[in-house]
Design a protein around this motif. Structure first.
Motif, PDB file in Angstrom:
ATOM      1  N   SER A  52      -4.162   1.155   9.129  1.00  0.00           N
ATOM      2  CA  SER A  52      -3.941   1.781   7.824  1.00  0.00           C
ATOM      3  C   SER A  52      -5.140   1.573   6.912  1.00  0.00           C
ATOM      4  N   THR A  53      -5.777   0.415   6.987  1.00  0.00           N
ATOM      5  CA  THR A  53      -6.970   0.161   6.186  1.00  0.00           C
ATOM      6  C   THR A  53      -8.110   1.074   6.610  1.00  0.00           C
ATOM      7  N   LEU A  54      -8.283   1.230   7.921  1.00  0.00           N
ATOM      8  CA  LEU A  54      -9.347   2.107   8.413  1.00  0.00           C
ATOM      9  C   LEU A  54      -9.113   3.554   7.986  1.00  0.00           C
ATOM     10  N   SER A  56      -5.259  -3.176  11.652  1.00  0.00           N
ATOM     11  CA  SER A  56      -6.057  -2.694  10.533  1.00  0.00           C
ATOM     12  C   SER A  56      -6.124  -1.171  10.480  1.00  0.00           C
ATOM     13  N   GLY A  61      -7.496   4.538   5.357  1.00  0.00           N
ATOM     14  CA  GLY A  61      -7.767   4.599   3.918  1.00  0.00           C
ATOM     15  C   GLY A  61      -9.241   4.651   3.604  1.00  0.00           C
ATOM     16  N   ILE A  62     -10.044   3.887   4.332  1.00  0.00           N
ATOM     17  CA  ILE A  62     -11.496   3.888   4.116  1.00  0.00           C
ATOM     18  C   ILE A  62     -12.094   5.234   4.495  1.00  0.00           C
ATOM     19  N   PRO A  99       0.830  -1.213   0.000  1.00  0.00           N
ATOM     20  CA  PRO A  99       0.000   0.000   0.000  1.00  0.00           C
ATOM     21  C   PRO A  99       0.857   1.252   0.000  1.00  0.00           C
TER      22      PRO A  99
END
Length: 107
Positions: free
Chosen positions: A96-98, A94, A100-101, A25
């Motif tokens: 970085s995913t959060l 999680s 990004g969302i 990412p």
């Protein structure tokens, strides 16, 4: 479909480095943050993960001691500690995913 096509194109290019470099990412809007700041964020997250793993181990010890002494309060304390530590591990892993969302919804 597009991601699969990109992976196939990267795989056709040669070694494993081309695949992993294409899949990792990026930092999106946080890309302007310097390398030192990225390292510091990584170290802080790694420290949080180690702390939470330690808390889960302590919770497992509470469960073990509570079962040996037939102490339901100690066992319940250990179960709560293990569950909260694992939930915290999931949240940190999680992160970085959060981000990004949330950033994607903001656009």
């Amino acid at each position: 479909m597009q991601v699969t096509q990109q992976v196939v194109e990267l795989a056709a290019g040669g070694g494993i480095g081309s695949i992993t470099d294409g899949i990792k990412p990026d930092w999106n809007v946080f890309g302007a943050v310097g390398t030192k700041a990225k390292i510091i964020v990584g170290v802080v997250m790694a420290g949080a993960v180690l702390f939470l793993l330690g808390s889960a181990i302590v919770g497992a010890v509470h469960i073990r001691v509570g079962n040996q002494q037939h102490n339901t309060m100690e066992t319940k304390k250990g179960q709560t500690l293990v569950a909260s530590s694992l939930l915290g591990l999931f949240a940190v892993a999680s992160m970085s995913t959060l981000f990004g969302i949330v950033y994607g919804f903001g656009i």
